[in-house]
Enzyme design. Sequence first.
Site, short mmCIF file in Angstrom:
data_model
loop_
_atom_site.label_atom_id
_atom_site.label_comp_id
_atom_site.label_asym_id
_atom_site.label_seq_id
_atom_site.Cartn_x
_atom_site.Cartn_y
_atom_site.Cartn_z
N ASP A 182 -3.06 -2.86 4.66
CA ASP A 182 -3.81 -1.22 4.27
C ASP A 182 -5.05 -2.41 4.26
O ASP A 182 -6.19 -3.09 4.37
CB ASP A 182 -3.20 -1.95 2.08
CG ASP A 182 -2.99 -0.37 0.95
OD1 ASP A 182 -4.10 0.48 1.94
OD2 ASP A 182 -2.76 -0.53 0.46
N ASP A 217 -2.03 8.09 -0.87
CA ASP A 217 -1.40 8.21 -2.42
C ASP A 217 -1.49 9.39 -3.16
O ASP A 217 -0.74 8.94 -3.98
CB ASP A 217 -2.81 7.42 -2.85
CG ASP A 217 -2.88 5.47 -2.92
OD1 ASP A 217 -1.49 5.47 -1.63
OD2 ASP A 217 -3.29 5.36 -2.74
C1 DGJ Z 1 -3.00 1.52 -1.45
C2 DGJ Z 1 -1.46 2.93 -1.08
O1 DGJ Z 1 -2.33 3.76 -0.87
C3 DGJ Z 1 -0.58 2.38 -1.42
O2 DGJ Z 1 0.10 2.87 -1.30
C4 DGJ Z 1 -0.49 0.77 -2.07
O3 DGJ Z 1 0.39 0.59 -0.79
C5 DGJ Z 1 -1.84 0.40 -2.96
N1 DGJ Z 1 -2.64 0.21 -2.38
C6 DGJ Z 1 -1.58 -1.24 -3.40
O4 DGJ Z 1 -2.73 -1.54 -4.06
#
Ligand code: DGJ
Length: 720
Positions: free
Chosen positions: A474, A544
């Site tokens: 991430d 997200d």
């Molecule tokens: C952002 C990501 O897009 C989410 O899926 C998740 O992994 C969060 N970060 C975790 O902090």
Amino acid sequence: MITYNKRTHIFRLETEHTTYAFRALRGKRAEHLYYGKKCGRILPMPQLPLNYGFSPNDADTDFLHSHDFTFAEYPGYGAGDFRSPAVRILGKSGTGVTDFRFVGHRIYDGRPVLEGLPFPRGTTDCQTLEICLKDSLNGCKAFLSYTVYPAFDIITRSVTLENAGRSAITVEQPASLSFELPGRDYEQITLAGSYHTDRFNLERHPLGQGTHRMISRRGASGHQLNPFFALVSPETEEKTGDVYAFNFVYSGGFTNTVEITPHGATRVQIAADDENFAWLLEKGEKLTLPEAVMLYTNRGLGEMRHQMHAFIDTCILPPLPEGTAPLVLNTWEGTWFSIDEEKLLHYADAAKGTGIDTLVMDDGWFGARIGDDAGLGDWFVNRNKFPEGLAHTVRCVKERGLKFGIWIEPEMVNPDSDLYRAHPEYALTVPGKEPALSRKQLVLDMGNTAVIDYLKKSLSETFAGCDIAYFKWDFNRHICDAYSHVLPAKRQRETKFRFMRGTYALLDWLRKTWPNAILETCSGGGGRYDLGMMVYGHQIWTSDNTNPGDRIRIQSASLLAYPARTMSCHVANGENVCEGNPRTMRFRYAVAAAGALGYEFNLALCSDEVVKTVKAQVAEYKTYAHLMQSGRYDEYLSPFTSPLYAYAYLSDDRREILLTALADKADTGRYTVYPDADERLSYRDTLSGKVYNGKELRRGLTLCPDGKDEWSMMLHLMAV
Ligand code: DGJ
């Protein structure tokens, strides 16, 4: 494929359906001639019949020859061309005046290796032209590489600059690609967004005279503007019309320039980072810039997609270790930061027997990570949550028949972390200035080798003895305060580019250390949805935003530039993501089945009914997942222009078709789509048992949403 005519001094680069040509005479500027549909004889540009006053000409030519209106292959700055420069060099003269002239060339089979940067793999038929230009004023050489991928109608371009003079020079925002198209009546297509859950809005608009810049100053490609863009004729549609498509094998900031010039042409440029990017080259030093990708077709957006998808699939994405994407259950939206061993094993118990094969433990497992304000940088397992250690937890997950995946965010650090307390200089912060936080975190200086060494050591130690089948990498903020504590002031403008090279080095190490693990990249979803990341990662967490209505548009736009298998798509909790308007499991599934399917809610807390539905969906998905992974995507109705979105994945031989139609709002329209079925065949829909005739399908299939709040239809057609 690549030829040089000694008499006319014309270089021709040919793919199956396109020609790119320019002329270069020793000691003169390289002059762009043509890019478009494959053509026969290419003539040098005719002299312009007009005296364009105020356009300077060299002493040995007249006013009809100006560097200001000839088409340039790598234009300099301040030497008579007033349009957008490909690079500006600050040398001894202190002026920035830059003027490259042709020196020589070589043509070879294969393609170059770009040291420290991601690049597409070569194919057996690819060939490269390298030309050398020299700017004598500053003593700088530019090596321009053009690699031709004939079958995909793709040409890629990269540039290496070398200080071949005696004193230091600074190169400012060097472009990887620059050339001109005749005419100015193009519309530009971009993928724009505003923040992490709003991305990939498809925009199409005409451009007026002047310089149009699409810039990411974020140190990341970003959600706000994807590096992909296309220039199309106003009449271009799905199956007809001119398309020039561009992309960049780079994940940092970028500057895409389209200049509609005063003399009625269109200059196109792609450069890494923003206007602050500058690199100091001491005598003999070189700088290699990322690779840009370009494609032309006169067969519309559909053909652009097919060729781009095939190229990315063949030459960019790593092959999947087991040939198919993992079917994932991810803990994030079900548990947020409060994951621990007990909860994780409940997930595993619930997933057992559903056909889900990989359990991914998302954020919250390490350091003091109980919320987003602490722990990033401390890559050791939190013993309060996992008392017997990570290896034990991984074993327990595996005993339940699942593979184990884990979330990491290596490029970041929380000020509240052991790492930051011990090494504040590892973070990008400007001395004397309060650093700006984003999600309560700072960015590590990935250009500092000590940081990379620390990350390699701590990740190897933490994952020693753990059978990791999947990493989710991430990246949850963008870069400002880009000051590296290990660089002198004169090199600070290199920081963001060095950051990206460090990140790539770590990604490369991770892939080599765990060669069989899947790598899913992520940046608050698709904030680094780019070809650079795709060289390392098998797939990307698409967004997200898991609301299926929004996802329809995000996914259709992603598919404009990137193949389906890059899209990680999860069925999320209906209540969570669709406030006040929970969507049925079937609808959420039908949307997510467009990509690499996964689930993102706490299955352990669900009714038997839901678990049974998951099991049935997974079984159904497995019957056609291969089409999404390697089939051809045809879009019949765009969700940006029609209330009904309709598309299909087709096998190469058209014996298998997965046709999906989705409406996320009540609609009672009648729509006709024309699947590219084989008219000699009959097809059986494996989902309903109904038989369709190929000829009839080609004549049109009428779709009638039923007026309910959501509507989905899937046909899995197999030739009988
Ligand atoms: C952002 C990501 O897009 C989410 O899926 C998740 O992994 C969060 N970060 C975790 O902090």
